[in-house]
Design an enzyme around this catalytic site. Structure first.
Site, short mmCIF file in Angstrom:
data_model
loop_
_atom_site.label_atom_id
_atom_site.label_comp_id
_atom_site.label_asym_id
_atom_site.label_seq_id
_atom_site.Cartn_x
_atom_site.Cartn_y
_atom_site.Cartn_z
N THR A 40 0.82 -1.21 0.00
CA THR A 40 0.00 0.00 0.00
C THR A 40 0.85 1.26 0.00
OG1 THR A 40 -1.75 -1.14 1.14
CG2 THR A 40 -1.76 1.22 1.35
N TYR A 53 -7.94 0.93 -3.61
CA TYR A 53 -6.73 1.34 -4.32
C TYR A 53 -6.05 0.11 -4.85
CZ TYR A 53 -4.63 -0.54 -0.17
OH TYR A 53 -4.28 -1.40 0.81
N THR A 119 1.48 -4.54 4.17
CA THR A 119 1.35 -4.88 5.59
C THR A 119 0.75 -6.27 5.84
OG1 THR A 119 -0.76 -3.72 5.67
CG2 THR A 119 1.19 -2.48 6.34
N ASP A 120 0.05 -6.81 4.82
CA ASP A 120 -0.65 -8.09 5.04
C ASP A 120 0.29 -9.20 5.51
OD1 ASP A 120 -2.89 -6.79 4.19
OD2 ASP A 120 -3.17 -7.94 2.34
N LYS A 192 0.05 -8.31 12.70
CA LYS A 192 -0.94 -7.33 12.23
C LYS A 192 -2.22 -7.59 13.02
CE LYS A 192 -2.93 -5.25 8.11
NZ LYS A 192 -3.02 -5.20 6.65
N GLU A 314 -2.93 -30.43 27.81
CA GLU A 314 -4.13 -31.25 28.05
C GLU A 314 -3.89 -32.71 27.70
OE1 GLU A 314 -7.97 -29.60 27.06
OE2 GLU A 314 -7.16 -27.58 27.06
N1 GLU Z 1 -2.91 -6.08 0.59
C1 GLU Z 1 -1.97 -5.03 0.52
C2 GLU Z 1 -0.55 -5.48 0.87
O1 GLU Z 1 -0.34 -6.16 1.84
C3 GLU Z 1 -2.44 -3.92 1.32
C4 GLU Z 1 -2.03 -3.90 2.72
C5 GLU Z 1 -1.00 -2.84 2.98
O2 GLU Z 1 0.06 -2.78 2.36
O3 GLU Z 1 -1.27 -2.08 3.88
O4 GLU Z 1 0.34 -5.14 0.12
#
Ligand code: GLU
Length: 357
Positions: A40, A53, A119-120, A192, A314
């Protein structure tokens, strides 16, 4: 005495321009390489107020140019390694990235690395790199939750901060770090935690490694697991990694899921178990059989966002040949299992590895 003071004063005034000149050149600035992979932070949208986007649209040079003052804190240059949304990150790109980082950090000309990333799956790439990068020099991953064209895009400040961290003497020897939203996290401990919020990352069990504010930073603690130069893992000579799958556990889970993954060629399976790494009794029996019949190693992790998966809680893990992930989340347990299997590690060595890394 008075004459001496005047001479010192004049000397000081005479030297001022020299100090000023030295500060304006970048000869003493740390050399930081930014390796861009997409996400992103490199995404763009049709409008500044649109949440939709496309990730991975703009190049590294455009990203650097969008960060005011970045050239004052480091001598930065960029390389495009890939340009993908991180849901499309691959082992192939990981290997390319890790090899390039090792190559760059082996040179006296490079003081630190920043990796821009979606971020994914950023926590996965960061953890993978932490196990295979053989240097004490800082490596910092960053990204953003808002695209580069968004109103209040936070990517430029995240990138500025990441460069400041990579350029900081105190960041040496801390392994791979992930920094967004003024936070510094240890690659191993971070997850995340929110799908859309700029405050998306947290290290739920151990807390942040440090904080950063417009390039000023401090550290609160040290990582407490093995990584980097002392890690026994490396990417030297590796072109692919063994298949390891993750199965999400749930009420009335069917044991044939294990059989399906074994049939598909998985050499290891991580269970994102319920609670303390639990699964139905039938699935546990299928896990035992997968190891006895096919040598497939099963790691018990958890679908719960925070907490340890404890051995012999367990039932006796030895009775089912299962390994526990401790506080490694399922995605990271998969990475450690892939690397361990690639080194030919056996079940008898596996728990020790999960307790160490
Ligand atoms: N799905 C995208 C990625 O991981 C958007 C998430 C992001 O970068 O914030 O590249």
């Amino acid at each position: 005495m008075k004459r001496f003071k005047i001479i010192v004063l004049l000397l000081g005034i005479a030297l001022l321009p020299i100090r000023g000149f030295a500060q304006d050149t970048d000869t003493e600035l740390p050399n930081i390489k930014i390796l861009a992979t997409g996400g992103t932070i490199a995404g763009s949208a049709a409008s500044a107020t649109s949440g939709s986007y496309s990730a991975g649209q703009i190049g590294i040079q455009t990203m650097i140019n969008a960060v005011p003052g970045i050239k004052k804190i480091a001598d930065v240059s960029g390389e495009q390694v890939s340009n993908v949304g991180s849901q499309d990150m691959t082992v192939e790109i990981w290997l390319k990235l890790a090899n390039r980082i090792n190559e760059l950090l082996a040179s006296d000309d490079v003081d630190g690395i920043v990796v821009t990333h979606g971020t994914d799956t950023q926590e996965e790439t960061a953890y993978f790199l932490s196990l295979v990068v053989k240097s004490d020099k800082p490596v910092v991953t960053t990204g953003s939750m808002r695209s580069s064209t968004s109103i209040s895009a936070e990517g430029p400040l995240n990138l500025y901060n990441a460069v400041a961290i990579a350029a900081d003497e105190n960041a040496k020897g801390k392994g791979v770090m992930l920094s967004l939203n003024d936070q510094i996290h240890n690659a191993r401990d971070v997850s995340k935690m929110n799908t859309t919020n700029v405050n998306s990352f947290a290290s739920p069990i151990k807390g942040m490694l440090g904080g950063v504010f417009y390039g000023r930073l401090g550290f609160f603690r040290e990582p407490n697991t093995k990584f980097g130069k002392t890690s026994e893992f490396s990417v030297t000579g590796i072109t692919k990694l063994p298949r390891v799958d993750i199965i999400y556990a749930y009420t009335d889970m069917s044991p044939d899921l294990i059989d399906m993954h074994v049939k598909a060629g998985a050499e290891g399976i991580v269970i994102a178990g319920v609670g303390n790494g639990n699964m139905t009794e039938a699935t546990l029996k299928a896990a035992k059989k997968a190891y006895e019949d096919h040598g497939v190693i099963i790691v018990r992790s958890t679908r719960v966002a925070t907490g340890w998966v404890l051995r012999d809680n367990e039932f006796k893990d030895d009775d089912y040949h299962t390994v526990v992930s401790g506080d490694l989340n399922p995605a990271k347990a998969r990475i450690l299992l892939m690397l361990s299997l690639s080194k030919g590690k056996k079940l008898t060595e596996m728990q020790q590895l999960f307790d160490t890394y």
